[in-house]
Design a protein around this motif. Structure first.
Motif, PDB file in Angstrom:
ATOM      1  N   ASN A  69      -2.448   2.415  -4.153  1.00  0.00           N
ATOM      2  CA  ASN A  69      -2.888   3.413  -3.170  1.00  0.00           C
ATOM      3  C   ASN A  69      -4.401   3.345  -2.966  1.00  0.00           C
ATOM      4  N   TYR A  74       0.851  -1.194   0.000  1.00  0.00           N
ATOM      5  CA  TYR A  74       0.000   0.000   0.000  1.00  0.00           C
ATOM      6  C   TYR A  74       0.881   1.236   0.000  1.00  0.00           C
ATOM      7  N   ARG A  75       0.591   2.173  -0.900  1.00  0.00           N
ATOM      8  CA  ARG A  75       1.354   3.415  -0.982  1.00  0.00           C
ATOM      9  C   ARG A  75       0.459   4.580  -0.576  1.00  0.00           C
TER      10      ARG A  75
END
Length: 301
Positions: A226, A195-196
């Motif tokens: 994201n 996850y960004r």
């Protein structure tokens, strides 16, 4: 010298925020040409240019920036005063600007959003779903939501969720194929869905507790995103392991579609808090949101 009207000052602040006559005009419901004329009149009254105009964008001049620094807090006070005056008639009214991360939106707000809006028909809720760090004062938000009650100076907070655990989950088929990790170190040999924060922010590090100490691991895998929905689709489709708020996958775990692993290493649960600038009395629209979220999510007053 003729004193500038409040509407012209409000329009100037809006143009400066949007960096665009077109977007500011759309929000105000007027034409861009009328707004441009109003700004020329304002600059003529003050005797200084406030906006530098190019073919691509509009930016405040040095004099414009100095005016904005004093003007924005005053306009916000006027806006809140007008909203409070309207709300003496009953329902909270006006626009409530709220910024919150994807996970918080999915857990504490989206399941109840329709009911909140039905209860407050005179209120417009403006949402910014954003996992990055947001300056709620500088960007003119009324409030934000995040995990933890550790606050910056000048802020206060209200808990709006019960404590929420994060879990590491995968499908039974994935675990049968790749094995069940026994310790966090085993994750280096697994497909981990990453996850960004935002489009170009840092990658989230999975958190574990080992021998009383917090460990944060940067892990790699076939998917980095994201977007929470992409992570959910990936883990439910057997792509790999995902580190997610338990509320998002509780039904899957209870139904056996997903399995939670590494339970002894998971960190303590943490609640979500709504935070906002300290003030003697929060506006009625903000109090309405706090009370609603606490009731909807089972948080004691």
């Amino acid at each position: 010298m003729q004193r500038p009207q409040h509407d012209a000052l409000q329009a100037f602040a809006l143009i400066a925020r949007h960096r665009s006559f077109t977007r500011a005009a759309a929000e105000l419901g007027v034409s861009a040409s009328a707004l441009s004329q109003a700004m020329r009149q304002l600059e003529s009254q003050l005797g200084v240019p406030l906006l530098a105009r190019t073919t691509r964008q509009v930016t405040p001049t040095e004099a414009g920036e100095l005016l904005l620094e004093r003007l924005n807090p005053a306009l916000e006070e006027i806006r809140q005063a007008l909203d409070d005056a309207r709300q003496q008639q009953g329902q909270p009214a006006g626009t409530l600007r709220l910024t919150l991360p994807h996970t918080a939106a999915q857990i504490v707000l989206y399941p109840h959003l329709d009911r909140f809006l039905r209860q407050h028909p005179a209120l417009t809720l403006e949402l910014d779903i954003n996992d990055g760090l947001v300056d709620i004062v500088g960007q003119r938000f009324d409030a934000g939501i995040r995990f933890s009650d550790r606050l910056q100076p000048g802020m206060q907070a209200a808990q709006v969720s019960p404590p929420i655990r994060f879990v590491v989950a995968a499908t039974p088929e994935y675990l049968a194929r790749r094995g069940v990790p026994a310790t966090p170190d085993d994750l280096a040999e697994h497909a981990c869905i990453g996850y960004r924060f935002g489009a170009s922010g840092p990658q989230y590090r999975w958190q574990f507790i080992e021998q009383g100490q917090l460990r944060q691991l940067a892990l790699r895998g076939p998917l980095l995103t994201n977007d929470n929905q992409a992570r959910l689709l990936g883990v439910r489709g057997g792509v790999g392991l995902a580190y997610l708020a338990e509320d998002l996958v509780r039904d899957d775990i209870q139904a056996g579609r997903l399995v939670s692993v590494l339970e002894p290493y998971l960190p303590p649960a943490e609640a979500l808090y709504l935070f906002y600038p300290q003030q003697r009395r929060p506006p009625a629209k903000l109090r309405a949101l706090i009370d609603f979220l606490r009731d909807a999510n089972g948080v004691a007053g």
